[in-house]
Design a protein around this motif. Sequence first.
Motif, mmCIF file in Angstrom:
data_model
loop_
_atom_site.group_PDB
_atom_site.id
_atom_site.type_symbol
_atom_site.label_atom_id
_atom_site.label_comp_id
_atom_site.label_asym_id
_atom_site.label_seq_id
_atom_site.Cartn_x
_atom_site.Cartn_y
_atom_site.Cartn_z
ATOM 1 N N MET A 1 2.446 -8.364 44.845
ATOM 2 C CA MET A 1 3.559 -9.274 44.687
ATOM 3 C C MET A 1 4.299 -9.000 43.391
ATOM 4 S SD MET A 1 3.590 -13.394 44.411
ATOM 5 C CE MET A 1 3.401 -13.663 42.677
ATOM 6 N N ALA A 2 3.611 -8.848 42.280
ATOM 7 C CA ALA A 2 4.253 -8.699 40.983
ATOM 8 C C ALA A 2 5.130 -7.462 40.921
ATOM 9 C CB ALA A 2 3.204 -8.658 39.885
ATOM 10 N N PHE A 3 4.764 -6.389 41.613
ATOM 11 C CA PHE A 3 5.539 -5.164 41.538
ATOM 12 C C PHE A 3 6.887 -5.283 42.233
ATOM 13 C CE2 PHE A 3 2.396 -3.334 39.199
ATOM 14 C CZ PHE A 3 1.160 -3.393 39.822
ATOM 15 N N GLY B 1 -2.939 -10.003 39.168
ATOM 16 C CA GLY B 1 -2.665 -11.283 39.808
ATOM 17 C C GLY B 1 -1.205 -11.386 40.205
ATOM 18 N N ALA B 2 -0.566 -12.462 39.790
ATOM 19 C CA ALA B 2 0.832 -12.720 40.132
ATOM 20 C C ALA B 2 1.797 -12.201 39.071
ATOM 21 C CB ALA B 2 1.028 -14.224 40.323
ATOM 22 N N TRP B 3 1.306 -11.462 38.081
ATOM 23 C CA TRP B 3 2.117 -11.052 36.933
ATOM 24 C C TRP B 3 2.155 -9.547 36.759
ATOM 25 C CZ3 TRP B 3 4.722 -14.217 33.385
ATOM 26 C CH2 TRP B 3 4.655 -15.575 33.700
ATOM 27 N N THR C 1 6.300 -10.812 33.621
ATOM 28 C CA THR C 1 7.114 -11.554 34.581
ATOM 29 C C THR C 1 6.369 -11.869 35.875
ATOM 30 O OG1 THR C 1 9.291 -11.582 35.619
ATOM 31 C CG2 THR C 1 8.148 -9.479 35.577
ATOM 32 N N SER C 2 6.853 -12.920 36.541
ATOM 33 C CA SER C 2 6.301 -13.336 37.825
ATOM 34 C C SER C 2 7.400 -14.027 38.612
ATOM 35 C CB SER C 2 5.136 -14.300 37.625
ATOM 36 O OG SER C 2 4.537 -14.625 38.855
ATOM 37 N N ALA D 1 1.915 -19.340 39.658
ATOM 38 C CA ALA D 1 0.486 -19.151 39.384
ATOM 39 C C ALA D 1 0.378 -18.418 38.051
ATOM 40 C CB ALA D 1 -0.162 -18.332 40.493
ATOM 41 N N LEU D 2 -0.658 -18.714 37.300
ATOM 42 C CA LEU D 2 -0.838 -18.064 36.001
ATOM 43 C C LEU D 2 -1.954 -17.030 36.003
ATOM 44 C CD1 LEU D 2 -0.187 -21.048 33.569
ATOM 45 C CD2 LEU D 2 1.305 -19.122 34.140
ATOM 46 N N ASP D 3 -2.521 -16.713 37.180
ATOM 47 C CA ASP D 3 -3.529 -15.663 37.219
ATOM 48 C C ASP D 3 -2.868 -14.331 36.854
ATOM 49 O OD1 ASP D 3 -2.232 -16.045 39.801
ATOM 50 O OD2 ASP D 3 -3.544 -14.457 40.556
ATOM 51 N N GLY D 4 -3.378 -13.692 35.834
ATOM 52 C CA GLY D 4 -2.826 -12.439 35.337
ATOM 53 C C GLY D 4 -1.840 -12.606 34.195
ATOM 54 N N ALA D 5 -1.391 -13.823 33.913
ATOM 55 C CA ALA D 5 -0.384 -14.047 32.869
ATOM 56 C C ALA D 5 -0.860 -13.645 31.473
ATOM 57 C CB ALA D 5 0.095 -15.492 32.876
#
Length: 154
Positions: A1-3, A22-24, A36-37, A136-140
């Motif tokens: 997703m992040a890419f 994750g989402a970042w 970014t996300s 979502a903050l997973d990977g932030a």
Amino acid sequence: MAFALAGLLLTSAAPTIRYGDGAWATFARGTTCDATSRAARVAADRAEQAYLAISFDRSGNRHGQLAAKLSRPLRPGATVMLSVGNQPFLLAARDRFAWSRGPAQEAAIIAAMRSARSLRIEARSPAGGRFVDSYALDGAPGAIDAAAACAARA
């Protein structure tokens, strides 16, 4: 997703992916690096996708600046509230964009993002209805660290 966020970033220079989790993701463009996300709710075909970036640059003008593209335009005079976990932050805003108000707020937002699980931005649309963009903050934390390190090397 992040890419998939490469086309959604704030500047138009071709980005280089530096990190993803994750989402970042972290993208580098010259002397600027962004963690970014995109918002959890994916925009419909013709709608513009909401996204959030934490930006750093070599000159130090942006050292953790939060910038967000909102899912809807704002009602004139509307306030925009960012909530990280249970910590609220009043953002500056205009049109479809909102951003942090300075270095102290940016440091507090990043600190809150390191321990929270989610983030949301709330505002009012031109018709007066409330809308919420959730993230979502997973990977932030890793993406933020990678963006800061990237800008230091740029």
